[in-house]
Design an enzyme around this catalytic site. Structure first.
Site, short mmCIF file in Angstrom:
data_model
loop_
_atom_site.label_atom_id
_atom_site.label_comp_id
_atom_site.label_asym_id
_atom_site.label_seq_id
_atom_site.Cartn_x
_atom_site.Cartn_y
_atom_site.Cartn_z
N HIS A 91 0.88 -1.26 0.05
CA HIS A 91 0.11 0.02 0.13
C HIS A 91 0.83 1.37 -0.03
CE1 HIS A 91 -3.34 -2.63 1.98
NE2 HIS A 91 -3.46 -2.63 0.58
N GLU A 94 1.74 3.54 2.95
CA GLU A 94 2.14 2.77 4.19
C GLU A 94 3.52 2.57 4.22
OE1 GLU A 94 -0.20 -0.73 4.57
OE2 GLU A 94 -2.12 0.46 4.62
N HIS A 199 3.23 -3.39 6.32
CA HIS A 199 2.08 -2.75 6.18
C HIS A 199 2.15 -1.69 7.39
CE1 HIS A 199 -0.49 -4.76 3.00
NE2 HIS A 199 0.69 -5.52 3.10
N GLU A 299 1.96 -5.33 10.47
CA GLU A 299 1.59 -4.06 10.41
C GLU A 299 2.41 -3.51 11.69
OE1 GLU A 299 -0.96 -2.59 8.97
OE2 GLU A 299 -2.16 -4.16 8.17
#
Length: 449
Positions: A91, A94, A199, A299
């Site tokens: 993404h 990110e 991410h 993440e």
């Protein structure tokens, strides 16, 4: 933010006489041009241990550049040496993972050349592939200090690349994007064993499955969907979270200090993907099911694109986790599947008994599976050969992978069908002749008065 002049830096390093002790990758956000320069310059500094290559291009014609790193022969697959990878910036907005991976590249190279025993053993026995940015187009559209929006999240065609892979639980109607196709081709070219994609916008380690059969979910709830290797995936995720500065802390990984709100944290900093939220066409599920590569989604920052001044902190928090996670590839069982002439068998189906998802041998006939300590039965099948199975004890210690080779015997008319769905039995010629002769005798006796 302005980049340091490459020529000036290289001259400075040369004058110092010890290029390996001077940090080269700054804690800044590198745009596409700077990222390409950094990767090429690091390869110039460490040519013996690196290779830069492209797996494809983005919609806007930017190269998806990968750095391969190994103690020897970084440009080739060596039979029996595991292949691992990290992918960042899927993404585009990110951004932290992109910079963590550039830092990791230099950390490996400096550590190896400075004689760090841990890094040296790892790189002598592993080939690492690092793709800092899978979505360079999206990154160029993103804004620093944007913690929550979707600006730059998608590729240049406006599609979410982490919803773009073929899905194995329901049809994915999205047209496969050029970046997605590049990853799919990459997985076909190299037999990756272990992977993670980085991410932002949360703080946790997320593992398969991300989706489930439509009749088992509803619009607001997706149950925990355990994959066949759920125990190994949980352990891999914990390896990352527990080595992280604070990912494991439920009071910190709720991200309330950045995002606000009142959402709950994650126990131990890990979650099953589907139990968190259901998603179709996710890359980690595709890696696992289609390519036999165990991938998790990391993440790594509550804010998607935090202030540049925070990058040193993120590196400090994630450095040990990034290193320890990939080392887990050196656990479990590996082996080579050969034919009667000791030639490798490509594409043999290998399955751990009790785990429904099989995986395939690579072009060199090797297989590799990360497993927790225990005793397992490994089953091997290939069309045209007799099935085989063996038991193996797995210790769970690093660099103590159990070796279990197979030699498959070719099928003959006297051996049972290799196809588990075939309930028939192959009959030898002698038995066939006996049956025919007996039938003829019975027939003759019937017609003689």
């Amino acid at each position: 933010m302005p980049q340091r002049s490459t020529c000036t830096l290289l001259l400075t390093l040369a004058l110092l006489g010890n290029v390996f002790s001077v940090p080269f990758v700054e804690h800044v956000y590198h745009n596409y041009t700077a990222l390409v320069d950094i990767m090429n310059d690091l390869t110039d500094l460490y040519p013996q241990y690196t290779e830069v290559y492209s797996v494809g291009k983005s919609v806007e014609d930017r190269e998806l550049l990968v750095m391969a790193i190994a103690g020897t022969d970084p440009d080739k697959h060596i039979p029996g040496r595991p292949e691992v990878k990290y992918v960042g910036n899927m993404h585009g907005n990110e951004a932290v993972g992109r910079e963590l991976l550039l830092q990791l590249i230099e950390h490996y190279l400096v550590g190896y050349t400075d004689g760090d025993a841990d890094i040296k053993q790892f790189l002598d026995e592993t080939r690492v592939h690092i793709l800092p940015s899978m979505n360079p187009d999206g990154f160029e559209e993103s804004d620093m200090l944007d913690c929550t929006s979707i600006k730059g999240r998608f590729n240049a065609n406006g599609l979410n690349l982490n919803r773009n892979f073929p899905d194995f639980f329901e049809e994915n109607t999205q047209e496969i994007q050029i970046e997605t196709r590049a990853i799919m081709d990459w997985l076909e070219d190299i037999p990756f064993i272990l992977s993670a994609n980085l991410h932002g916008g949360a703080l946790l380690a997320n593992y398969p499955y991300d989706n489930i059969e439509p009749d088992k979910k509803n619009a607001s709830y997706c149950p925990y969907h355990a994959c066949p290797d759920d125990d190994t995936y949980r352990n891999l995720s914990l390896t990352y979270s527990l080595n992280h500065e604070n990912m494991y802390d439920e009071d910190f990984n709720d991200c309330e200090h950045v995002r606000g709100g009142n959402r709950p944290g994650f126990k131990d900093g890990i979650t099953n993907g589907c139990a968190w939220y259901q998603a179709i066409g996710v890359m980690q599920d595709y890696n696992y099911i289609a390519a036999g590569c165990m991938e998790i989604t990391l993440e790594v920052s509550c804010c998607k694109y935090p202030n540049v001044t925070e990058l040193p902190t993120f590196w400090d928090w994630n450095r040990k986790s990034l290193i320890e996670y990939l080392k887990q590839v050196h656990k479990g069982v590996k082996g080579q599947v050969l034919d009667e002439n000791d030639d490798p068998i490509v594409g043999a189906s290998v399955r751990v008994q009790g785990r429904d998802l099989p995986f395939k041998t690579a072009s060199d006939g090797y297989y590799w599976r990360i497993l927790l300590p225990g005793t397992y039965t490994i089953e091997v099948a290939k069309e045209g050969y007799q099935n085989a199975q063996k038991s193996v004890a797995v210790s769970g210690d690093l660099y103590d992978v159990s070796l279990l080779d197979f030699k498959l015997e070719p099928m003959t008319t006297s051996t049972q069908s290799n196809d588990p769905s075939d309930d028939g039995v192959a009959v030898s010629p002698s038995i066939c002749l006996s049956v025919i002769m007996t039938s003829l005798i019975i027939l003759v006796l019937k017609v003689i008065p």
